[in-house]
Write an enzyme that holds these catalytic residues in place. Structure first.
Site, mmCIF file in Angstrom:
data_model
loop_
_atom_site.group_PDB
_atom_site.id
_atom_site.type_symbol
_atom_site.label_atom_id
_atom_site.label_comp_id
_atom_site.label_asym_id
_atom_site.label_seq_id
_atom_site.Cartn_x
_atom_site.Cartn_y
_atom_site.Cartn_z
ATOM 1 C CD GLU A 159 49.057 15.292 -5.180
ATOM 2 O OE1 GLU A 159 49.515 15.967 -4.236
ATOM 3 O OE2 GLU A 159 48.363 15.776 -6.075
ATOM 4 C CG HIS A 197 60.059 16.197 19.084
ATOM 5 N ND1 HIS A 197 60.987 15.185 18.940
ATOM 6 C CD2 HIS A 197 60.743 17.268 19.550
ATOM 7 C CE1 HIS A 197 62.175 15.634 19.321
ATOM 8 N NE2 HIS A 197 62.049 16.895 19.686
#
Lengths: 289, 381
Positions: free
Chosen positions: A210, A247
């Protein structure tokens, strides 16, 4: 992890509605269930086997090789720890929505004790013709038949469909390994690929992946060096991309995780990636000659 | 679940990490009042659960209360990464001497927590990680042992941090504690600033709560920002169903995320367009009736593909639920079934007896038939 007919199986949470339903089906199929666990019903019998207060007690009184957990999410870590500390070396955790930090904790306990974990959020394991552990329709003859193709799947429902397509194409399965749909699981695609690569009953492997995570990319690295043919289907080509996690998430993931990244990595490793699950039979016939 | 900055920062403060004085403002008046209260220059920050707010113009400075009012007026109502700005965080402005980066997150590769720290905080930390990986330190934590001061100091050694090293080590330990106590998937501080007066202060914070942790963090989750939902999606959520509205015309009902995603993929592969994602696998497999109502209430739906492959989810239970809804709603759209797996013999019998239909032999056949029906209805090209 591959289960065999001789393995003695403990069912933690055997007395619940799902535990009962699936324990009966496992038994009818041939799975050697030897005991169950429910602290509130210790001393009784359920599904024809004794119920113990803990996995530790079940190990002392009955002995078992594999434990399968039908346990609510917030109880999973303690139940897994109970089984591991009892000496169990193979656990199958079916539960969905286990907090990820609990998963990391129980996997660390497993690692420290040399125990293997499949799941969480897996539909389980099937060795057609011998036994199954979890909630897979092993007993449906149109879907599972003894054979020589190993199947690895993050999804129970999609893995079931692939197995159906295999049988329709004249194949059978050596083993079905449901690794689970969670972001962090005990047995990765790559781990399962290694097991089937080493399994002498397996001639070829189907990887059902997936989008999200990097398990398929990591497995591609392994598949590159395999002699046995590997074909793959990756779900999510038409799904919108997932959320980006700050980040830090971008740094950890790099450019991996997308459908394109997985397909590229697998194809570069010589793995045929299917456009639809129904192509699996043709691809395997071609690969196996 | 994502958290906006103003909802994330109190977690840091509770762990002993300093944050600037700040107040949430939902109007220009409130922003002005906050700036007047602090009586120093402020920063006015758009509150949306998304990154790159600064680059989008959602973070601006204001030197006095009147300027704060005008700035607030400019930012409120902006759209940033698909979110409309309805709230601001007005904070006292810091005199920044140095910017660090710190984060703790769930790391699938090591199956444990990962602590990250860099002396080069700010907006370009991803580029720093790529170009100067030695400037972004990463430590895999054994979750059974935890993360203490010694481990934090070991991470920071050799970065030339001087007198900042010890307070940074303490901050990392506090950050790890906050990550553990709040079931974080990610807890990130960027920048973690040293001010002119030497204090370390968290100027921004990103917190993502593990969705599977919400069940034991209910009070905390109240402060989070749920994904923006359409009316139908909100109905699905209230029912405990994962429903995602899409642009197409073929209604989709499947069980399990993997199979349902695949149904959408195969519709797209054969040239059709799915109208939704809706899966009723796992514990939701008894909810076929409200699920079908949800799919059919989307006015764009001109036909329906029902794709079940039962493992845990019993197809007989799901099909009975679908037929219950079908009989109650009496829809006029054509429906195409593919039904396999657990309980499928019973499910096929129920379909035959109650609806007089036979499911297609394969998923692809059912999908190709549904695409043809959508074309007949004037939809998918």
């Amino acid at each position: 992890m591959i289960v065999r007919g001789a393995d003695r199986v403990l069912v933690q949470g055997i007395t619940g509605r799902q535990g009962t339903y699936w324990a009966e089906r496992m038994q009818a199929y041939g799975t050697r269930i030897v005991a169950g666990v429910n602290p509130k019903k210790a001393g009784t019998r359920h599904c024809g086997v004794p119920v113990y207060a803990s996995a530790g007690e079940a190990m002392r009184e009955a002995g078992f090789d594999v434990s399968v957990l039908f346990i609510p999410p917030l109880g999973v870590k303690a139940a897994a720890q109970d089984a591991i500390e009892a000496g169990c070396r193979r656990l199958v955790i079916l539960t969905e929505h286990v907090p990820v930090q609990d998963v990391m904790g129980l996997l660390a306990i497993a690692r420290a004790n040399g125990a293997a974990v499949v799941g969480p959020n897996t539909a389980g394991l099937v060795t057609p013709g011998a036994c199954f552990v979890g909630f897979m329709p092993a007993f449906e003859a149109a879907i599972f038949r003894p054979g020589r193709v190993g199947v690895i799947s993050r999804s129970g429902s999609l893995g079931t469909l692939i197995c159906l397509n295999l049988v329709q194409a004249g194949f059978g399965q050596s083993a079905f390994i449901g690794i689970g749909g969670d972001p962090i699981v005990g047995t990765t695609t790559r781990d399962a690929l290694g097991m089937l690569d080493a399994d002498e009953r397996t001639d070829a492997v189907v990887v059902v992946g997936e989008i999200g995570g990097t398990m398929e990319e990591d497995a591609a690295d392994y598949a590159r060096a395999m002699q046995k043919p590997v074909v793959a289907f990756i779900a999510g080509a038409a799904s919108p991309a997932g959320k980006k996690m700050g980040h830090a998430g971008a740094i950890v993931m790099g450019d991996k995780g997308t459908y394109a990244s997985k397909r590229r990595a697998l194809e570069a490793a010589g793995v045929e990636v299917l456009d639809t699950p129904s192509g699996v039979g043709r691809a395997l016939h071609a690969a196996l000659g | 679940m994502n958290f906006e900055e103003h909802a994330a920062k109190p977690l840091l403060q509770a762990a002993g990490i300093a944050i600037p004085r700040g107040r949430v403002a939902r109007s220009a008046d409130e922003a002005e009042a906050a700036a007047a209260q602090f009586a120093v220059p402020v920063v006015v920050k758009a509150q949306v659960p998304a990154g790159k707010r600064g680059k989008a113009g959602g973070i601006r400075t204001a030197d006095d209360p009147q300027a704060a009012r005008e700035t607030a007026r400019a930012i409120l109502g902006m759209e940033i990464a698909g979110h409309r700005v309805a709230a601001l965080l007005v904070e006292e402005r810091a005199a920044i001497a140095a910017e660090y980066y710190a984060a703790v997150l769930n790391d699938p590769a090591s199956k444990g927590p990962l602590v990250m720290v860099s002396p080069d905080g700010g907006m370009n930390v991803e580029e720093i990680a790529a170009s100067m990986p030695e400037r972004l330190r990463q430590t895999r934590v054994d979750i059974l042992e935890g993360f203490g001061l010694d481990a934090a100091r070991a991470m920071l050694g050799g970065l030339g941090l001087g007198s900042d090293e010890e307070p940074l080590a303490e901050t990392l330990v506090a950050l790890y504690r906050a990550y553990r106590e709040n079931d974080a998937e990610l807890l990130e501080v960027n920048p973690l600033a040293r001010l002119a007066d030497g204090r370390l202060v968290a100027l921004d914070c990103k917190f993502v709560l593990d969705d599977s942790g919400i069940q034991r963090q209910e009070a905390l989750a109240q402060a989070g920002s749920p994904e923006p939902l359409t009316a139908l999606e909100a109905r699905g959520q209230a029912l405990g169903l994962k429903y995602i509205e899409l642009d197409g015309d073929i209604g989709v009902l499947g069980n399990g995320a993997g199979l349902t995603m695949t149904t959408m993929d195969v519709i797209a592969h054969h040239g059709g367009r799915p109208a939704n994602f809706l899966e009723i696998g796992g514990a939701a497999y008894t909810k076929a009736t409200p699920a079908l109502e949800l799919v059919l209430d989307n006015p764009k739906v001109t036909c329906l593909a029902v794709n079940f492959c039962g493992a845990f989810a019993r197809t007989d239970v799901m099909i009975a639920g679908v037929i219950d809804a079908w009989e109650a709603l009496k829809p006029t759209v054509p429906v195409f079934f593919s039904v396999h797996g657990t309980g499928s013999a019973e499910a096929r019998a129920i379909l035959r007896e109650r609806l007089g239909v036979r499911p297609h032999e394969t998923m692809d056949e059912a999908i190709v038939a549904s695409i043809a029906a959508a074309r007949d209805a004037g939809g998918s090209p």
